[in-house]
Write a protein that holds these residues in place. Structure first.
Motif, short mmCIF file in Angstrom:
data_model
loop_
_atom_site.label_atom_id
_atom_site.label_comp_id
_atom_site.label_asym_id
_atom_site.label_seq_id
_atom_site.Cartn_x
_atom_site.Cartn_y
_atom_site.Cartn_z
N ALA A 503 0.83 -1.21 0.00
CA ALA A 503 0.00 0.00 0.00
C ALA A 503 0.86 1.25 0.00
CB ALA A 503 -0.93 -0.02 1.22
N GLU A 504 1.97 1.23 0.73
CA GLU A 504 2.84 2.40 0.77
C GLU A 504 3.62 2.59 -0.52
OE1 GLU A 504 4.89 2.87 4.71
OE2 GLU A 504 4.05 0.88 5.05
N LEU A 505 3.82 1.51 -1.26
CA LEU A 505 4.55 1.61 -2.52
C LEU A 505 3.71 2.23 -3.64
CD1 LEU A 505 6.30 -1.89 -2.56
CD2 LEU A 505 7.30 0.30 -1.94
N LEU A 506 2.38 2.23 -3.48
CA LEU A 506 1.50 2.78 -4.52
C LEU A 506 1.36 4.29 -4.29
CD1 LEU A 506 -0.35 2.01 -6.93
CD2 LEU A 506 -2.23 2.01 -5.30
N GLY A 507 2.27 5.05 -4.85
CA GLY A 507 2.20 6.50 -4.75
C GLY A 507 1.36 7.12 -5.84
N ARG A 508 1.37 8.44 -5.88
CA ARG A 508 0.57 9.14 -6.88
C ARG A 508 1.07 8.83 -8.29
NH1 ARG A 508 -2.34 13.85 -6.16
NH2 ARG A 508 -2.54 13.04 -4.04
N SER A 509 2.37 8.81 -8.48
CA SER A 509 2.91 8.54 -9.81
C SER A 509 2.61 7.11 -10.26
CB SER A 509 4.42 8.80 -9.83
OG SER A 509 5.09 7.97 -8.89
N GLU A 510 2.70 6.13 -9.30
CA GLU A 510 2.38 4.74 -9.64
C GLU A 510 0.90 4.60 -10.01
OE1 GLU A 510 6.15 4.76 -7.66
OE2 GLU A 510 4.21 5.52 -6.97
N THR A 511 0.03 5.32 -9.28
CA THR A 511 -1.40 5.27 -9.60
C THR A 511 -1.67 5.85 -10.98
OG1 THR A 511 -1.91 5.51 -7.24
CG2 THR A 511 -3.70 5.90 -8.81
N GLN A 512 -1.03 6.99 -11.29
CA GLN A 512 -1.22 7.60 -12.60
C GLN A 512 -0.71 6.68 -13.71
OE1 GLN A 512 -2.68 10.76 -13.22
NE2 GLN A 512 -2.65 9.89 -15.29
N LEU A 536 -7.88 11.99 -8.65
CA LEU A 536 -6.89 10.91 -8.65
C LEU A 536 -6.51 10.50 -7.23
CD1 LEU A 536 -4.98 9.09 -10.32
CD2 LEU A 536 -3.29 10.94 -10.20
N ALA A 537 -6.49 11.46 -6.31
CA ALA A 537 -6.12 11.15 -4.92
C ALA A 537 -7.11 10.17 -4.29
CB ALA A 537 -6.03 12.43 -4.10
N THR A 538 -8.39 10.31 -4.61
CA THR A 538 -9.38 9.39 -4.05
C THR A 538 -9.19 7.99 -4.61
OG1 THR A 538 -10.97 11.20 -3.81
CG2 THR A 538 -11.85 8.96 -3.80
N VAL A 539 -8.92 7.89 -5.91
CA VAL A 539 -8.66 6.58 -6.50
C VAL A 539 -7.44 5.94 -5.82
CG1 VAL A 539 -8.10 5.36 -8.63
CG2 VAL A 539 -9.66 7.31 -8.69
#
Length: 698
Positions: A503-512, A536-539
């Motif tokens: 969960a901590e590895l999934l940052g904003r850039s990884e989500t995008q 995007l922050a909610t996703v």
């Protein structure tokens, strides 16, 4: 090329090789029936001696027993060849022995005259000694080693299979490599089992050689005296020497083959042939050589001893010991100089004005190693840890559903020489110590004996383990230990930490990046979701919540479709997460129960469930239980979770939808292996079975 053209005729070499073995067997069997002239016997005896030497040299240059898988079959064929030659030569000796000592060919004559001086008494004694050496010493020892190795190899197979499955699941190896290792384990068991039986061929051949010798002697004396009217002395001179020559020419190759069998089954493979292995391990210690030279020199000074011979050997051993000592000291000084150079290089040579370039971003995932572990991550020194980490990231992406950040590796002279630590955003999340010249033997809970070594624990899962020498690998595997090298220990630890902190590895850039990758296949779906309905922050928060409770993101289509449906009703992260979990119900339950139709669950006592629901309804900040009740729940949950794991079942707590999230957060630290499911997350196709009721006495 697989064939050769000779004029209009084309010879297929592959078919010729396939016919070689049947033709050889037929010729060997024909030798027992058809009479052979002395010249052909000379050729066949010479071929037999050459074949024995070829097998011996091949066994010496193998690096592990499985390199010579055909050896049991070769052992049978060479034994059959020797017995056929005995039969053929016996026929010639008895038919033509009265004509002279060369009646059965020059090879038998040479062995009967030149090797034993023409004295049949000496020949019989030499033959008996060879039989004793072959039958009692070499063959019996090799057979015992093969028997014990076969038994322990079979006992160690489950542990080896578990180790392969663990490496495959951790992403350290691919499916092809796992199949190759499983095949190798099977071949190893079959090889030692075959060698256990094949050693009986050599033992039977030795017994047959003794019997054939005395049959030839007795039969020859009878034929010479009765049929050819020879005197007892002349008959003995001809037939006994021929029988001894026949026995020696067959048993010397048999002794060579027996030595080859002993070499093959007694090999402890470390990637080197026997010559290199013995030279490195026997002559590597300067102290051993120097002391041995001193003892030999002292013996050479004793009166009536051959002083020159002893002193020459003593000087040679002392000189070799001094040379090895100098070599060891040079290597140690070079290693110390290398460490000092690295330490000096890490210090700035002059003061430079500070700038914004001095601010280095924190690595998302980092690995720091002590200087003795540098060879593990150095391509120039055949370090394979980098390749293993690449495999871990690929396996993680396949299992979890997104590509984790790269692992940045650097040395840290402040760490202990053999220590390492794993960092997440600059904060230490794991630490361990490994030794590159040793192996870790992990106790899976079913070992048959203890090993000598340094006790430790597996850094990834905390299992009891022992650091052992590389030469003890086979003994540890036969005892049921899972044996891994230093690179595997570090790689498994990193893999476990990546899954734990997904969960901590999934940052904003990884989500995008994840959404952009998904957009390539379904562009309209992502466009409808963000930023139109939710930011995007909610996703990102919803995906992190799923990862935090062990739910993978591979089914991203279902996740995005559910968010699109629910976003028109609410934008609360927890409510969106709950809706996504319900949509992923089949996947979640399958990851816990597999393909079984029934799911074993723990449930709360109705009274305790009612208390928790009232507490959640009256509290605006989660769940505020009385401390004593909370401690009792945690203790009971731990006990029942351990019982479920002992039965091979995932510990699952089934609760009403309203209290699932508060309970999941409560048990996350106290019982991390527990999974909390809501009633709505159980698919209709699954049936549930209540294994235990928590708080029934409350």
């Amino acid at each position: 090329m697989s064939d050769i053209a000779i004029g209009p005729i084309r010879v297929d070499l592959s078919q010729a090789r396939n016919l070689g073995a049947p033709i050889f067997i037929m010729l060997v069997l024909a030798m027992m029936v058809l009479p052979l002239p002395p010249f052909i016997l000379d050729l066949l005896f010479t071929f037999n001696i050459g074949l024995g030497l070829l097998v011996l040299l091949a066994s010496m240059y193998t690096t592990k027993p499985l390199d010579f898988l055909a050896f049991p079959t070769i052992l049978l064929l060479t034994t059959l060849l020797r017995l056929s030659l005995n039969v053929a030569s016996t026929r010639v000796v008895l038919l033509h022995g009265h004509t002279g000592p060369d009646a059965a060919g020059k090879v038998i004559e040479a062995f009967g005259h030149f090797l034993v001086g023409g004295n049949f008494a000496v020949g019989i004694i030499v033959f008996v000694i060879l039989m004793v050496i072959n039958f009692i010493v070499i063959t019996k020892g090799a057979g015992r080693i093969a028997e014990v190795s076969a038994r322990f190899t079979l006992d160690a197979m489950p542990g080896k299979q578990m180790a392969i499955d663990a490496d495959l699941n951790a992403g350290l190896i691919k499916e092809d490599e796992a199949k190759r290792r499983r095949t190798e384990i099977t071949q190893e068991a079959e090889f030692y089992g075959s060698m256990d039986g094949a050693s009986k061929f050599v033992r039977g051949d030795a017994i047959a050689g003794i019997l054939i010798l005395f049959i030839n002697i007795i039969g020859g004396l009878i034929v010479g005296i009765v049929q050819h009217d020879m005197s007892a002395g002349d008959a003995a001179n001809n037939y006994v020497l021929l029988a001894i020559g026949d026995g020696l020419v067959a048993q010397i190759p048999a002794l060579v083959i027996s030595v080859a069998a002993g070499l093959v089954v007694s090999r402890v493979g470390d990637g080197k042939d026997i010559g290199s292995q013995v030279a490195q391990q026997l002559l590597a210690k300067p102290q051993v050589l120097m002391i041995s030279g001193g003892v030999i020199g002292a013996l050479g000074l004793i009166p009536n001893m051959p002083h020159l011979v002893f002193l020459i050997f003593a000087a040679g051993l002392v000189a070799l010991g001094w040379w090895q000592g100098e070599k060891t000291r040079r290597q140690a000084s070079q290693e110390a100089a290398s460490v000092q150079t690295q330490a000096q290089a890490s210090q700035p040579s002059e003061q430079i004005e500070a700038s914004w370039d001095d601010i280095q971003p924190v690595d998302m995932v980092g690995l720091e190693v002590g200087y003795r572990l540098i060879p593990l991550v150095d391509r120039g020194q055949d370090g394979d840890l980098l390749k293993r980490i690449k495999g871990i990231r690929k396996k993680f992406a396949q299992e979890i559903g997104f590509l984790p950040p790269a692992v940045h590796i650097r040395d840290n002279l402040e760490l202990r020489p053999s220590a390492y630590r794993v960092l997440l955003k600059g904060v230490e999340i794991g630490v361990g110590e490994v030794f590159t010249d040793q192996l870790m033997a992990i106790n899976p809970g079913s070992v048959s004996q203890t090993l000598s070594g340094t006790a430790t624990k597996d850094p990834a899962f905390g299992l009891p383990a022992i650091w052992i020498d590389k030469g003890s690998r086979d003994q540890a595997q036969m005892s049921g230990y899972t044996v891994v090298d230093a690179s595997t220990v570090v790689a498994t630890h990193i893999s476990h930490l990546l899954h734990t902190h997904a969960a901590e590895l999934l940052g904003r850039s990884e989500t995008q990046a994840l959404l952009e990758h998904f957009t390539k296949s379904v562009p309209k779906l992502v466009e409808d979701l963000t930023p139109k309905l939710v930011p995007l922050a909610t996703v990102q928060r919803v995906l992190q919540n799923l990862l935090d409770e062990g739910v993978h993101l591979r089914d991203l289509r279902t996740i995005i479709e559910t968010l699109c449906e629910q976003a028109t009703r609410t934008t609360a992260v927890d409510e969106l997460t709950a809706a996504v979990r319900i949509a992923l119900a089949r996947s979640i339950v399958q990851s816990l129960a597999g393909h079984q139709g029934e799911l074993n669950v723990l449930v709360l006592d109705p009274n305790l469930e009612r208390i928790i629901q009232q507490t959640v309804s009256n509290s605006h900040e989660g769940m505020g239980l009385e401390p004593g009740l909370a401690d009792t729940m945690v203790s009971d949950m731990n006990t029942n979770a351990q019982r479920q794991e002992a039965l091979g079942q995932a510990p699952v707590l089934l609760v009403p939808d309203k209290i699932r999230l508060p309970l999941a957060r409560m048990f996350k630290r106290a019982v991390p292996r527990l999974r909390v499911l809501a009633h709505a997350e159980i698919p209709e196709s699954r049936s549930i079975k209540v294994s235990s009721v928590i708080g029934a006495r409350a």
